[in-house]
Write an enzyme that holds these catalytic residues in place. Structure first.
Site, PDB file in Angstrom:
ATOM      1  N   ASP A 186       0.874  -1.170   0.000  1.00 36.44           N
ATOM      2  CA  ASP A 186       0.000   0.000   0.000  1.00 36.44           C
ATOM      3  C   ASP A 186       0.915   1.225   0.000  1.00 36.44           C
ATOM      4  OD1 ASP A 186      -1.687   2.102   0.484  1.00 36.44           O
ATOM      5  OD2 ASP A 186      -2.541   1.303   2.334  1.00 36.44           O
ATOM      6  N   LYS A 235       2.617  11.215  -3.375  1.00 36.13           N
ATOM      7  CA  LYS A 235       1.594  10.536  -4.190  1.00 36.13           C
ATOM      8  C   LYS A 235       0.673  11.536  -4.891  1.00 36.13           C
ATOM      9  CE  LYS A 235      -1.751   6.764  -3.557  1.00 36.13           C
ATOM     10  NZ  LYS A 235      -2.246   5.831  -2.519  1.00 36.13           N
ATOM     11  N   GLU A 269      -7.370   0.370  -4.479  1.00 38.87           N
ATOM     12  CA  GLU A 269      -7.369   0.316  -3.019  1.00 38.87           C
ATOM     13  C   GLU A 269      -8.702  -0.137  -2.422  1.00 38.87           C
ATOM     14  OE1 GLU A 269      -5.680   4.168  -2.227  1.00 38.87           O
ATOM     15  OE2 GLU A 269      -3.717   3.490  -2.901  1.00 38.87           O
ATOM     16  N   ASP A 298     -13.315   5.146   0.907  1.00 43.49           N
ATOM     17  CA  ASP A 298     -11.875   5.154   1.212  1.00 43.49           C
ATOM     18  C   ASP A 298     -11.334   6.584   1.146  1.00 43.49           C
ATOM     19  OD1 ASP A 298      -9.140   4.842   1.369  1.00 43.49           O
ATOM     20  OD2 ASP A 298      -8.977   3.404  -0.274  1.00 43.49           O
TER      21      ASP A 298
END
Lengths: 627, 176
Positions: free
Chosen positions: A25, A87, A188, A210
């Site tokens: 992850d 990210k 994810e 999420d």
């Protein structure tokens, strides 16, 4: 007729040994690596004995790179060389990044993707992500292999479901740069659904909400006997916990009249904002002291009510994609059986309250929202590495954003619609605009809007050599293919003459394989030698994997599907490959691999044909018992 | 390619060629097929096998999509009978139908401008009722092999699908 099989003396008939594969992850705030060990998925701990490694990378002038909690601890001292939340920069240009608010970096404009000026030189977000992944790789190898010789079979890397093609490609490039074999890019929320679904034996329609550090996803999935079918997905790949910190920091700057903050002050304010935000999850109010430049000391306070009022607009912004996803799945809120909460930012009480109010039911929080994605990725990695498990799981995921090409007037012609199940291939015909036109330019874009300028530009390419015809006579078929990683490749062909052009949609922002190879070898003393050895090692691994795959296919179906001559041809090609693999010429191994591929193509087609027939006629036990 | 790959979408899932599809049987057959052919099930296989798996998986996704949707299924049945619905190239439609479509569009647009949720809901319900009626007509036309009537139903349904998209877009605009 079927003959019984007997193994060569000394050759093992036992199933292959357990292959080590990990799920990673690669988060905005923290990164985790997990693996399936003795049957269950667990997060592997780092050298600080922690499951979470902060996604923070610090670059020093001498070229040293520091990753994780040490870099995080000193971020306020050296903000412009300490990259946090990289990210959010993946696959993004300078203009996109400017929307995130004030950031303490020296940003450099570059074609395709923004760059960061650091003490160790200009770094792309791909470089920074690769530095995080390298640390995770070492951590996994140490935990799984100890002092044993061996290698990871590969990794499943998770990405936000709403990541577009540019962001996915950048992530895959980073993994390759870190020396990881990417088994799959996994969305994810889907990873979280695997971990949740298998844990709770869940069946029915679920929503996964999420909210991570920098990205927001909503996926609606149907869970049926180990099949995880994504019905729709939506989100905002520039919305996350970081935006709550920004809102708090902006509020304090206004209240305390901090008009212009330098990089260190900005970083300090953002750090204190995060700390206070996290404390407000458990307390009605929180305060913290911050010392700014010139020794100015401030006591910063915030109550939960103030925080909620400040950030409720952000929470509301997440509910819009939720409604879109439900509409795309043709579902009403009542049809959703449960809402799984994922991502550290879902710990905030007002997020929980808003989501459960929308769905009219309490949210599901029984899995650690920080770990569930990595655990799901590990389970999928284990399955992809070929380790048999009792779960028999299958993921059917979708493409989050429509793909199309530019047509006259700056309009987008959609070719692959959003939420199409992967893998998908779609073709569309185009024709010439002028008499005698011999070339055609294509502009590939991704997004939901009608105008090209409102979508993300992915690539441009040209088809040349179209025979001159009157306008509208040529027939150009453009085919979009999206693989199970959600990555696009495009080809174009004039159907009358067969003139073809094909591109992997990479050039406008991604790295070419040659660039990755060059980056891998740069800076090493024995770069060229290393590259040669690496290529040889890779080819040998591929050769042994392929031989194993062919051998097990022959054992399973060779007697039924092949005649003696066909079987001998395959065995000869296999022996040639094994022989080549004992030598040290990577090119020779590669060509022997190709020869074996050609020799087994027909066999592979027959095997698949039989599998298909079996799928339709074979009765599974659970089908027999249900009406 | 092999025999199985080139069979029609119905045969691919072991279903009879008919407009009336058993949705449960289709879904089960699709899942069983993907369990065999999905690229994830062949991640460690040879490259040839991985390529074939990707083709099969793509093919079954496409067939599933078509058989799930009444309009795509109707269009496909006409195609199997050699009839082209020509929705892109042949724009001739009955005038009364076109006029009613324009009225619909205007109603959606004014509901959007007035931010009238209730009106949009009502339009959505009416659209679904109209769609259901047209799907019924399509079923009957295909049942008696009346290809021109079936073709017109598919072409009308194409307009209704676009209308549904506009209602969705308007509803989305009201969400924000």
């Amino acid at each position: 007729m079927a003959l019984l099989q007997i193994a060569e003396p000394g050759e093992s008939t036992a199933p292959h040994q357990h292959r080590l594969a990990v799920g990673i992850d690669l988060g905005t705030t923290n990164s985790l690596v997990a693996a399936v060990r003795s049957g269950s998925a667990e997060v592997l701990r780092n050298t600080d004995d922690q499951p979470l490694t902060p996604s923070v990378v610090r670059y020093f002038a001498d070229g040293r790179v520091q990753v994780g909690s040490a870099a995080k601890a000193t971020q306020a001292e050296d903000p412009e060389n300490t990259i946090v939340s990289v990210k959010r920069f993946m696959g993004r240009g300078l203009a996109d990044v400017a929307r995130y608010g004030a950031l303490p970096y020296r940003l450099v404009d570059a074609p395709g993707m923004v760059r960061l000026q650091t003490a160790a030189g200009v770094k792309s977000p791909v470089d920074v992500s690769a530095d995080i992944l390298k640390v995770l790789k070492v951590q996994a190898e140490r935990a799984l292999l100890g002092n044993d010789e061996g290698e990871l079979a590969g990794a499943v890397i998770t990405v936000p479901a709403y990541f577009d093609d540019a962001q996915r490609q950048a992530t895959k490039d980073a993994a390759q740069l870190a020396g990881l074999t990417v088994l799959r890019l996994l969305n994810e929320p889907t990873a979280a659904a695997i971990a949740y679904g298998l844990d709770n034996a869940a069946e029915g329609t679920y929503a996964v909400y999420d909210l991570g550090g920098g990205t927001f996803d909503i996926s609606i999935l149907k869970l049926t006997r180990g099949v995880f079918e994504v019905l729709s997905t939506n989100g905002d790949s520039a919305l996350g916990g970081d935006d709550f910190d920004q809102a708090i920091a902006a509020h304090w700057r206004k209240v305390h009249g901090i008009a212009s903050a330098d990089m260190k002050d900005l970083r300090r304010l953002l750090m204190v904002a995060r700390e206070v935000k996290e404390r407000l999850t458990g307390a009605p109010q929180a305060e913290a002291e911050v010392t700014l430049r010139y020794g100015q000391s401030l006591r910063l306070r915030l109550t939960r009510e103030e925080f909620h009022a400040l950030t409720m607009p952000i929470v509301q912004r997440t509910l819009v994609p939720v409604k879109k996803a439900l509409r795309d799945a043709r579902l009403t809120i009542e049809e959703v059986k449960g809402v799984v909460m994922v991502g550290g930012a879902t710990r905030m009480p007002h997020v929980q309250a808003a989501v459960s109010a929308l769905f009219g039911q309490p949210t599901l929080n029984n899995l650690d929202p920080d770990k569930v994605v990595a655990l799901g990725a590990a389970i999928q990695a284990n399955a992809l590495a070929g380790n048999k498990t009792g779960d028999d799981l299958l993921l059917l995921d979708v493409i989050p954003l429509s793909l199309g090409v530019e047509t006259m007037g700056g309009l987008v012609e959609k070719i692959v619609p959003r939420n199409a199940t992967l893998p998908v291939a779609r073709a569309q015909e185009f024709t010439t605009f002028k008499d005698g036109q011999t070339a055609m330019a294509f502009h590939v874009v991704q997004g939901e809007r009608d105008l090209v300028k409102d979508c993300r530009s992915l690539a441009r390419f040209e088809l040349r050599g179209i025979p001159p015809m009157v306008a509208g006579a040529a027939r150009i078929a453009v085919t979009f293919q999206v693989d199970a990683d959600g990555l696009l490749s495009v080809s174009a062909r004039e159907t009358g003459t067969g003139v073809a052009a094909e591109i992997a949609v990479k050039p406008s922002y991604g790295l070419s394989d040659a660039e990755i190879a060059a980056m891998l070898t740069a800076g090493h003393a024995h770069a060229r030698e290393d590259a040669g050895l690496r290529a040889l090692a890779e080819q040998r691994v591929e050769a042994s994997r392929t031989v194993e795959a062919v051998r097990s296919a022959l054992a399973a179906d060779g007697a039924i599907l092949l005649n003696d001559r066909e079987r001998q041809a395959i065995e000869a090609a296999m022996q040639a490959l094994e022989h080549a693999a004992t030598g040290d010429d990577p090119a020779a191994i590669k060509s022997a691999l190709a020869a074996l591929g050609a020799a087994t193509a027909e066999f592979a087609a027959r095997r698949m044909d039989r599998s298909v027939a079996r799928a339709l006629t074979g009765k599974r036990i659970d089908d027999v018992t249900t009406p | 390619m092999t025999r199985n790959f080139n069979q029609n979408h119905f045969a691919l899932f072991g279903l009879p060629v008919s407009f009336d599809v058993d949705a449960g049987a289709l879904e089960r057959a699709y899942r069983e097929l993907q369990r065999e052919v999905h690229p994830d099930r062949h991640a460690q296989a040879t490259e040839a096998e991985q390529r074939i798996a990707a083709q099969w998986s793509t093919r079954s996704n496409e067939a599933y999509r078509i058989l799930q949707s009444p309009i795509a299924r109707g269009r496909y049945l006409l195609h199997l009978n050699g009839i082209d619905t020509a929705e892109e190239t042949d724009t001739a439609m009955p005038v009364a139908f076109l006029v009613s479509q324009m009225d619909w569009r205007e109603a959606v647009e004014s509901a959007r401008r007035a931010r009238d949720d209730a009106a949009l809901d009502r339009l959505g319900r009416e659209e679904r009722a109209l769609r259901a009626a047209l799907v019924g007509e399509l079923r009957d036309a295909l049942g008696r092999a009346d290809w021109p009537a079936a073709r017109l139903c598919v072409r009308k349904l194409r307009f209704i699908e676009k209308l549904a998209e506009e209602i969705d877009l308007a509803a989305e605009a009201l969400d924000t």
